[in-house]
Every structure is written in C-alpha cells, then in structure tokens.
Design a protein around this motif. Structure first.
Motif, PDB file in Angstrom:
ATOM      1  N   LYS A   1      12.835  12.234   1.151  1.00 35.51           N
ATOM      2  CA  LYS A   1      13.999  12.230   2.032  1.00 35.51           C
ATOM      3  C   LYS A   1      14.583  10.830   2.227  1.00 35.51           C
ATOM      4  N   LEU A   2      13.727   9.837   2.295  1.00 40.05           N
ATOM      5  CA  LEU A   2      14.231   8.511   2.667  1.00 40.05           C
ATOM      6  C   LEU A   2      13.897   7.444   1.632  1.00 40.05           C
ATOM      7  N   ASP A   3      13.295   7.870   0.533  1.00 41.08           N
ATOM      8  CA  ASP A   3      12.987   6.927  -0.536  1.00 41.08           C
ATOM      9  C   ASP A   3      12.033   5.830  -0.060  1.00 41.08           C
ATOM     10  N   LEU A   4      11.134   6.196   0.847  1.00 44.48           N
ATOM     11  CA  LEU A   4      10.153   5.232   1.350  1.00 44.48           C
ATOM     12  C   LEU A   4       8.822   5.505   0.667  1.00 44.48           C
ATOM     13  N   ARG A   5       8.293   4.502  -0.004  1.00 44.28           N
ATOM     14  CA  ARG A   5       7.064   4.714  -0.784  1.00 44.28           C
ATOM     15  C   ARG A   5       5.876   3.918  -0.289  1.00 44.28           C
ATOM     16  N   THR A   6       6.155   2.725   0.205  1.00 40.78           N
ATOM     17  CA  THR A   6       5.047   1.862   0.599  1.00 40.78           C
ATOM     18  C   THR A   6       5.111   1.577   2.094  1.00 40.78           C
ATOM     19  N   VAL A   7       4.031   0.995   2.575  1.00 42.71           N
ATOM     20  CA  VAL A   7       3.991   0.594   3.979  1.00 42.71           C
ATOM     21  C   VAL A   7       5.154  -0.360   4.270  1.00 42.71           C
ATOM     22  N   GLY A   8       5.423  -1.253   3.329  1.00 42.01           N
ATOM     23  CA  GLY A   8       6.533  -2.186   3.504  1.00 42.01           C
ATOM     24  C   GLY A   8       7.867  -1.453   3.622  1.00 42.01           C
ATOM     25  N   ASP A   9       8.073  -0.452   2.761  1.00 42.58           N
ATOM     26  CA  ASP A   9       9.308   0.340   2.850  1.00 42.58           C
ATOM     27  C   ASP A   9       9.450   0.942   4.240  1.00 42.58           C
ATOM     28  N   LEU A  10       8.349   1.505   4.716  1.00 45.90           N
ATOM     29  CA  LEU A  10       8.387   2.181   6.013  1.00 45.90           C
ATOM     30  C   LEU A  10       8.666   1.190   7.138  1.00 45.90           C
ATOM     31  N   LEU A  11       7.986   0.054   7.094  1.00 44.08           N
ATOM     32  CA  LEU A  11       8.163  -0.913   8.187  1.00 44.08           C
ATOM     33  C   LEU A  11       9.542  -1.568   8.130  1.00 44.08           C
TER      34      LEU A  11
ATOM     35  N   GLU B   1       0.822  -1.206   0.000  1.00 43.77           N
ATOM     36  CA  GLU B   1       0.000   0.000   0.000  1.00 43.77           C
ATOM     37  C   GLU B   1       0.858   1.259   0.000  1.00 43.77           C
ATOM     38  N   ARG B   2       0.449   2.241  -0.803  1.00 44.89           N
ATOM     39  CA  ARG B   2       1.209   3.497  -0.878  1.00 44.89           C
ATOM     40  C   ARG B   2       1.092   4.271   0.430  1.00 44.89           C
ATOM     41  N   LEU B   3       2.167   4.907   0.811  1.00 40.88           N
ATOM     42  CA  LEU B   3       2.159   5.612   2.099  1.00 40.88           C
ATOM     43  C   LEU B   3       1.173   6.764   2.116  1.00 40.88           C
ATOM     44  N   LYS B   4       0.884   7.350   0.952  1.00 34.27           N
ATOM     45  CA  LYS B   4      -0.006   8.510   1.001  1.00 34.27           C
ATOM     46  C   LYS B   4      -1.420   8.124   1.455  1.00 34.27           C
ATOM     47  N   GLU B   5      -1.769   6.865   1.252  1.00 38.30           N
ATOM     48  CA  GLU B   5      -3.077   6.401   1.729  1.00 38.30           C
ATOM     49  C   GLU B   5      -3.065   6.215   3.243  1.00 38.30           C
ATOM     50  N   VAL B   6      -1.902   6.198   3.825  1.00 37.33           N
ATOM     51  CA  VAL B   6      -1.793   5.814   5.230  1.00 37.33           C
ATOM     52  C   VAL B   6      -1.423   6.999   6.112  1.00 37.33           C
ATOM     53  N   VAL B   7      -0.467   7.787   5.699  1.00 33.51           N
ATOM     54  CA  VAL B   7       0.002   8.884   6.560  1.00 33.51           C
ATOM     55  C   VAL B   7      -0.318  10.252   5.966  1.00 33.51           C
ATOM     56  N   GLY B   8      -1.016  10.258   4.833  1.00 39.09           N
ATOM     57  CA  GLY B   8      -1.369  11.544   4.230  1.00 39.09           C
ATOM     58  C   GLY B   8      -0.339  11.973   3.201  1.00 39.09           C
ATOM     59  N   GLY B   9      -0.786  12.781   2.277  1.00 40.51           N
ATOM     60  CA  GLY B   9       0.018  13.152   1.122  1.00 40.51           C
ATOM     61  C   GLY B   9       1.294  13.905   1.455  1.00 40.51           C
ATOM     62  N   ARG B  10       1.190  14.900   2.363  1.00 48.86           N
ATOM     63  CA  ARG B  10       2.370  15.738   2.625  1.00 48.86           C
ATOM     64  C   ARG B  10       3.484  14.911   3.237  1.00 48.86           C
ATOM     65  N   THR B  11       3.116  14.171   4.281  1.00 49.78           N
ATOM     66  CA  THR B  11       4.121  13.360   4.964  1.00 49.78           C
ATOM     67  C   THR B  11       4.671  12.298   4.022  1.00 49.78           C
ATOM     68  N   ALA B  12       3.779  11.693   3.240  1.00 46.46           N
ATOM     69  CA  ALA B  12       4.223  10.654   2.318  1.00 46.46           C
ATOM     70  C   ALA B  12       5.240  11.213   1.331  1.00 46.46           C
ATOM     71  N   THR B  13       4.984  12.431   0.865  1.00 47.52           N
ATOM     72  CA  THR B  13       5.925  13.051  -0.068  1.00 47.52           C
ATOM     73  C   THR B  13       7.290  13.234   0.586  1.00 47.52           C
TER      74      THR B  13
ATOM     75  N   VAL C   1       1.172   4.489  13.035  1.00 46.77           N
ATOM     76  CA  VAL C   1      -0.057   4.495  12.238  1.00 46.77           C
ATOM     77  C   VAL C   1      -0.092   3.279  11.318  1.00 46.77           C
ATOM     78  N   ALA C   2       1.026   3.029  10.661  1.00 50.39           N
ATOM     79  CA  ALA C   2       1.077   1.907   9.719  1.00 50.39           C
ATOM     80  C   ALA C   2       0.880   0.586  10.450  1.00 50.39           C
ATOM     81  N   LEU C   3       1.544   0.437  11.583  1.00 52.37           N
ATOM     82  CA  LEU C   3       1.443  -0.815  12.339  1.00 52.37           C
ATOM     83  C   LEU C   3       0.022  -1.056  12.829  1.00 52.37           C
ATOM     84  N   ASP C   4      -0.626  -0.005  13.288  1.00 52.52           N
ATOM     85  CA  ASP C   4      -1.963  -0.160  13.863  1.00 52.52           C
ATOM     86  C   ASP C   4      -2.984  -0.641  12.834  1.00 52.52           C
TER      87      ASP C   4
END
Ligand code: ADP
Ligand code: MG
Length: 788
Positions: free
Chosen positions: A39-49, A22-34, A188-191
């Motif tokens: 900054k960290l090349d994280l795009r998906t929930v998997g990248d973040l986790l 899942e794309r991060l913008k669906e999870v943490v909102g567009g601004r933060t996802a951008t 947020v992603a974990l929950d």
C-alpha cells in the motif's frame, strides 16, 4: 557519483549493520509488512520511520458526559457501568455494548468483534475513552472508541489531562492501513532502536543546532509537545537537503576535474569583426556575462553555465559572442533549440547579425568568416548532406538545429561549445551524447527565459553556475496586461477584437493564442506541440513538467465537441459556469478560432495559423510571412511561446487564458513590446471571479517580474513536481523539505556540502552520509538530477 565512490560504498558493511535497513517483516510480522509494502511502498524500518505524520491532533477536550455535542471528538473520563457482548443479527461477528457514566450522565460505547473487551471493561473500572460522538437508537455513543484504562493507584484527574492532550500523529494512510495501524507499527520499530548511525556529520549538527537522528525519529513520531516535532522536522529536512547537495557538489567537483580544450579570446578574429558591426552597444549586464563566459572558455575544464534572462534581454547576442570566441580558437559551436521553428528563427537572426561573416567561401563573404549550418528534420536530402559535411569538415563554425537531429546524426571536426536554448531538460544523457562527438567534453551554456527561483536553481540546477541578465536593452517598451472576463463582461471581449483592429490599422500585428489545435485529431494528442524533440516547447516550467502547459487543472482535456463561438460563451451566465465546472467545454482551438475570426470579428484582416502539427515548411513559411508583415494576426498555440521575435507585433490575446500556467502566460506576453511601440496583453477567460484561476491571471496582470511569477507558479505545484519526481510517477525523496520555503536551509546545506566534498571528496570520514548519498544516487529518485 564517481565509480570509485560506488565501489567504496559497496564494500562497506554499513548498509547491513544499519538498523534502518532491516526488513519490516522481521519487525512487524509478515502480513503487516506485506500490506505496508503493497500500500505504501514501505519495505524497511528506515522507510517506515521516514513515513512522517502529516499532522498531529489531541484526543479532544476532556468533556463532561452531560455536555457531549454530536460529532465532536471528545475524551471522557468515566466508569464502566455495564458490559454485554452479543452476536450480530444475521451475520457473523459480535458486538460489545458498554455503558459508562461519570455520575452526571451515561454514554454507550460500541465495539465490533472485540469480545475480549468485556474482560477488561468490568463494572467499576475507570478509563479514558475517546472518539467521535454519534447517536444510535436515540442514545449518544462512541463507536470503536480509543481507550486507556486507569490503574487503581493512578491520579485519575492528572492522567485524564495528560491523555486528552497527548499529541496523536496522523499518518498518510491507505485502504486497509489506517493511521492508527501505522502508528502502532512505528511504535514497535522505534522501541527496538537504541542507537543509529547519523548521516549528518556532527560539526554540521552542532553548527546548525540539529538534534540527532534517533531523537528526531522519536520526536516526530511521539512528540510530547508541539515544539518537539518542529525540532525534529528541522533536523529531518537536513536529511533530505544534505545528500542532495552533496551529489550536486560532487558533480561540480567532477566537472572541474574534467579536461576541456581552453578557448581563450583571440584578438583580430571573428569576434572583433562581429563587435565592430554590431548595431548597438552591449548593455553592462551583457558585458559582464560575456566577460564571465570568456573566462570560463579560457579554462581547461568545461564551462557549465546557466544563463537566465527575460525574453528580449539579449541572450542570443551573448551566446553568439561565445560561439565566435570558440570559432576564433579553432573550434566549432552548436546551438540546440527545442523546436524546429526556433531553430529556424535562430538561424535567420544569426545570419542577420553576422552578415558577411557568415558567408565564408561565397563571393560577398568575409574571407575571415565562417559558415552557419542549419540542420532540421524537414530538410531535403541534398541540403542536409551539404550541412552535415560542413559540420564534419569544420567549414561550419556554427551548427544550429534541434536536439534530436543533432544528437543523432551530426559529426563535428572539433566541437568546443554547446549552447542549449530554452531547454530545461538538457540532462546528463544529452551531454554525454554530445560529448561522444568530441575528444574532450565541450563547454556548455544553457539559456533560459524562464526565471528560476534561487532555491530551485540551487537544487534542480545545482551543478551549473548561474548568470542572470537582469536589465533589458534599451528600446523595449512597456507592456500592459489586462484580464478580460468574458463571462461577466461580454462587451470586453468585443473590445478585444476592436483593439486588434486598431493596432493593425496603426501598422502593427497581433497574436491570438489558443490552448488547443483542434484540427480534428483526438483531443489527447491535440495539444502535443512536440517536434523532433518528442517533447513540448514548454519554456514555462523549470522542471519541464506539464509539457503542454495548458490546463493545469486538466480541464481542457475533456470532451470532443466543437468549441462554442467566443461570443456565445460570453453570454453564459455565472450560474451556468458554476454548474458546468470543472470542465464546461473543451478549450478553444486554433483552427476554429481562426475560422471564426476570419469570417466575423476580424474579417478583412490577413490571418495566419501556426501550430505544432503543420508541416515544417508550412511553419517556416508562416513565421517568415508574419515576421515580414505579410500576416496581420497570427492565431497560434504555445508554439510561439519561446524565443519568437517579431518586434512589430504589439498585441497578445490569450484565449482561455486560465488554462495556461502562470509562467507560460508570462512567456507569451513577452512576445509583444519587443519593438518601439508599447505592448498590450489581454488574458481572456471564462473563469468566474474569485476562483483560483482568476487569481492566477490577476497575478500575471499585476506584475512583470518573472521571478515573482515563477514563484507563484511553483507554489501551486507539489514539490515533487518541481524536481520532476512526479513525472516518473515515483515517490519523491523530498517529504519535509519545501524547495520554495526552505531557502535558508538549502543555502546552508549547499554550503555544508561544498565544504564536506572539498575536504573529503569521497566522504570516507562520514560513512553514514556516504551511504545516504549512495542511496539517493542509486534510487530512481535521483532522476530529476539529470534533468538540469
Ligand atoms: P533573448 O534571446 O534574451 O530573448 P534576444 O537576444 O533575442 O533576446 O534580443 C532581443 C532583441 O534585442 C534582439 O532584436 C536583439 O538584437 C536586441 N538586442 C540585444 N542586445 C541589445 C542591446 N545591447 N541593445 C539593443 N538591442 C539589443
Ligand atoms: Mg532568444
């Protein structure tokens, strides 16, 4: 990965159903996802986790307000006494001042631009506050503290204890993206997760005691105790190791499925004649490897073998016997060298070893013999054409050259074997280029003098079978190595030049190696020793990193001033060096050193110069003269690092030795002690005692064990470098796995991968693992896999 498998993975809806995709913008909102992406090349929930905490900390001792010490990280349990929000002076924004007390003393809390704080921090409210103690207006304060407010009915003391000891993850952060911000995104992603497909097959997890993926994410990001994140790390390392090993297992399997022309030994041919004229007996190690190779060559699928052996362990004879086996069977063999100097040297020594066997068609040639064609970039058109014809027509059973030359232009009548010398980057592309030149894939033998630790062999070289020549043939002499601290003991340097004179007087020869060429070219390209291959002959690095090998710390590259004289530098005091660090001066150069030695310290001796920017015929002339004893002292760059074999040379002096890597120094040292006289290696350095550079040199002096040294070398690089990922500037797929430390785990993963691929080659029964493998293969991160 096979195409069939790529299609299969593509057809599966797995990737879309996977909550990790899942794309991060669906999870943490567009601004933060951008920001997370930028900054960290994280795009998906998997990248973040999979952006794991670097470390964990507790909030700090629960402290009395009376005993707060400046600069400590503390947590206090206190009651709000007063709250006031006021506008900032002369600027936009507000500041909220809060005073809290625990009955014994007061403390200020300051919040910027959080005016709503005064609603929750009303007088009498009990809370836990943590942060670093600073002083402002002579009052102790916590600026922007973290806080947790207690409810009326909570057990304040127990809650305080829990809060103070809670493990807080610290993430690799970036500007505009604090660790705390990342932590809250992770929460947020974990929950949102309640179930995850697990790429690790259940039997693997059960056998190795690994927790499930969801639990692992939970425990690495929100550990309750320290042993929890350790459990999580162990499991998540497997997520990195297993797909990698599966890719390698699939490659081994694919290689077995490829057809090759079997080239069994034929008695009474070239091989037997060669053995009969060999002036020495093969060591038992050579014998064993030769037998293994003969079995490989007789098989109907291509040999994929890596032959490791210290410099001088006799790999060339082993390779030559393999080549002759193939020629006897009606095929041709090609020997690829990393540089033109080495190609020429191989050509000479193979002609020597073969004698009349290499002179088919000539008057003094053996009628059963073959021809050995040399192809280099510097050949005249006529010579070149003749050699190309010999290769294409099959008259040359053996063709020798550098990679580029051979990949570009040569056609073969029947290419049966490719031998690659001192080249770690002989990857899939090169293999394909050569494959295109023959009907069926040729057998492959890769040789390296750089000892590769087992774990690295299991990853970067995981699709090759490995043989090791452990023993040196008799006649090798001991080598002593000393560090010459030119800065603190100038007279040692003078002694160095005396030792060279003594050896020359005794009829021997010496090398003096410098990190730089110094012929007036810009420094940047100055060190590039690359020849037709476009790379450097860096036999030092299993991954091919640090092409010129010099200046692991980058120190050698600064500045353009002519180098000081060696003896002047020797008078620099330690203080000068300390002040001047880290780049006190450009590295010593071949050109300057040769001039100074000729004029002064070694005046009267015959001094030659060798480096990568000499014309090829000049290089060859210098090497020939040195080999023939016409030059006493060869001042050179690392161009002599690999394969050069002049048994009469007994001294190796390396100037600015601290600017070379450990393995590279070991390679250079291997140039001496190749004859009957003992070898001497002197590592001259300005690096002060107790510095890491000096310790590295000490390690080289302390052992001749190449495996140990390559371990030390690798330990000093990041893991990404080991696998070549950082070369491409990309994120490494290895975050937790330490290739050098996790030997057991890698071994277990390799075994598990082999079994899985054996029983279910396309992993149809393990779709989540198949997806992880597909992701690895399709990402650029698999690039290093092609560098074997
Ligand atoms: P490598 O390529 O592994 O550095 P070489 O094949 O060049 O080593 O061998 C180094 C030297 O040792 C060569 O001069 C070679 O002829 C010699 N040599 C190889 N095998 C033996 C042996 N079994 N006994 C004695 N000398 C050997
Ligand atoms: Mg060799």
């Amino acid at each position: 990965m096979s195409e069939a498998m790529a299609q299969q993975v593509g057809q599966r809806p797995v990737a879309n159903a996977d909550p990790l995709a899942e794309r991060l913008k669906e999870v943490v909102g567009g601004r933060t996802a951008t920001t997370l992406e930028r900054k960290l090349d994280l795009r998906t929930v998997g990248d973040l986790l999979r952006h794991y905490p670097r470390r964990y900390a507790t909030r700090g001792e629960l402290t009395d307000l009376a005993s707060l010490a400046l600069d400590d990280y503390v947590t206090v349990l206190a009651e709000v006494e007063s709250v006031r929000t006021r506008p900032l002076k002369g600027r936009r924004g507000s500041v909220t001042d809060v005073v809290v007390t625990d009955g014994s003393a007061d403390l200020s809390l300051t919040f910027f631009n959080q005016p709503w704080r005064d609603r929750e921090l009303y007088p009498g409210r009990l809370g836990l506050f943590s942060g670093r103690v600073t002083v402002f207006n002579k009052r102790r304060q916590l600026a922007q503290p973290e806080l947790e407010l207690l409810k009326e009915d909570q057990d304040a003391a127990a809650e305080a204890e829990r809060y103070a000891n809670e493990l807080i993850p610290f993430y690799p952060a970036a500007k505009e993206l604090s660790s705390r911000k990342i932590q809250s995104c992770v929460q947020v992603a974990l929950d949102r997760l309640d179930d995850l497909p697990d790429p690790l097959p259940r039997p693997v997890r059960e056998r190795h005691g690994l927790i499930g993926l969801l639990e692992a994410f939970e425990k690495i990001h929100r550990p309750g105790r320290r042993d929890e994140y350790r459990l999580a790390r162990k499991r998540l390392k497997w997520d990195e190791a297993l797909p990698l090993q599966v890719v390698l297992a699939q490659r081994r399997r694919d290689a077995l499925a490829l057809p090759a022309v079997p080239r069994p030994v034929r008695r009474g041919g070239l091989l037997d004649r060669f053995d009969a004229r060999l002036p020495f007996r093969l060591t038992s190690g050579q014998r064993a490897v030769c037998d293994q190779i003969e079995r490989d060559l007789a098989a109907a699928h291509p040999m994929q073998r890596l032959l490791q052996g210290e410099v001088g362990s006799g790999k060339t004879v082993v390779a030559l016997r393999a080549m002759l086996t193939v020629v006897d069977a009606g095929g041709q063999a090609v020997l690829l060298a990393p540089t033109e100097v080495l190609a020429q040297q191989h050509h000479r020594s193979i002609l020597d070893l073969l004698g009349p066997l290499a002179r088919a068609g000539q008057l003094d040639g053996d009628p059963e013999g073959t021809r050995v064609a040399l192809l280099t970039g510097s050949q005249g058109a006529k010579e070149r054409r003749a050699n190309l014809l010999d290769a294409a027509g099959g008259a040359a059973g053996i063709v020798i050259g550098t990679h580029a030359v051979i990949e570009d232009t040569v056609q073969f009548a029947d290419l049966g074997l490719v031998v690659v010398d001192e080249q770690h980057r002989f990857g899939v592309e090169q293999r394909d280029a050569l494959r295109a030149k023959s009907a069926k894939p040729p057998h492959l033998l890769v040789m390296t003098a750089t000892p590769i630790p087992r774990t690295v062999a299991m990853t970067a070289f995981g699709d090759l079978e490995t043989s090791v020549l452990a023993e040196l043939p008799g006649g090798r002499s001991p080598i002593s190595t000393f560090v010459v601290p030119a800065a603190d003991k100038p007279h040692y340097l003078a002694r160095t030049w005396d030792r060279i004179r003594e050896e020359v007087a005794a009829g021997h020869q010496a090398y003096v190696v410098c990190p730089r060429i110094g012929d007036g070219e810009p420094t940047g390209s100055d060190e590039a020793e690359g020849e037709e291959t476009g790379g450097a002959p860096d036999g030092a690095a299993p991954d091919g990193a640090a092409p010129d090998g010099a200046a692991p710390d980058g120190a050698a590259r600064a500045g353009g001033d002519p180098a000081d004289e060696p003896e002047r530098q020797a008078q620099l005091s330690l203080d000068d060096l300390a002040k001047a660090a880290p780049a006190p001066r450009p590295a010593l150069s071949v050109v300057d050193t040769a001039r100074r030695l000729t004029e002064r310290q070694l005046a009267g001796l015959r001094i030659g110069v060798l480096h990568g920017r000499l014309a090829p015929e000049e290089k060859d002339a210098v090497m020939t003269a040195f080999a023939a004893g016409g030059i006493d002292v060869l001042v050179a760059t690392t161009v002599i690092e690999v394969g050069v074999n002049v048994p009469n040379a007994t001294v190796m002096v390396v100037l600015d030795a601290d600017r070379f890597g450990v393995s590279q120094l070991h390679q250079l040292r291997g140039r001496v002690g190749r004859g009957t006289a003992p070898g001497l290696c002197l590592l001259v350095t300005q690096a002060p005692e107790e510095t890491p550079a000096r310790q590295r040199l000490g390690a080289v002096a302390a052992t001749l064990d190449g495996f140990e040294l390559s371990r030390i070398d690798l330990e000093q690089r990041r893991e990404g470098d080991v696998l070549g990922a950082s070369q491409s500037g990309r994120r490494s797929s290895l975050k937790l796995l330490r290739v050098l430390d996790d030997e057991e785990l890698l071994r277990a993963a390799r075994e598990a991968a082999s079994e899985l691929v054996e029983s279910d080659p396309l992993l149809t029964g393990e779709p989540a693992l198949a997806a992880a493998v597909a992701a690895l293969v399709s990402s650029d991160q698999a690039g290093f896999l092609d560098k074997s």
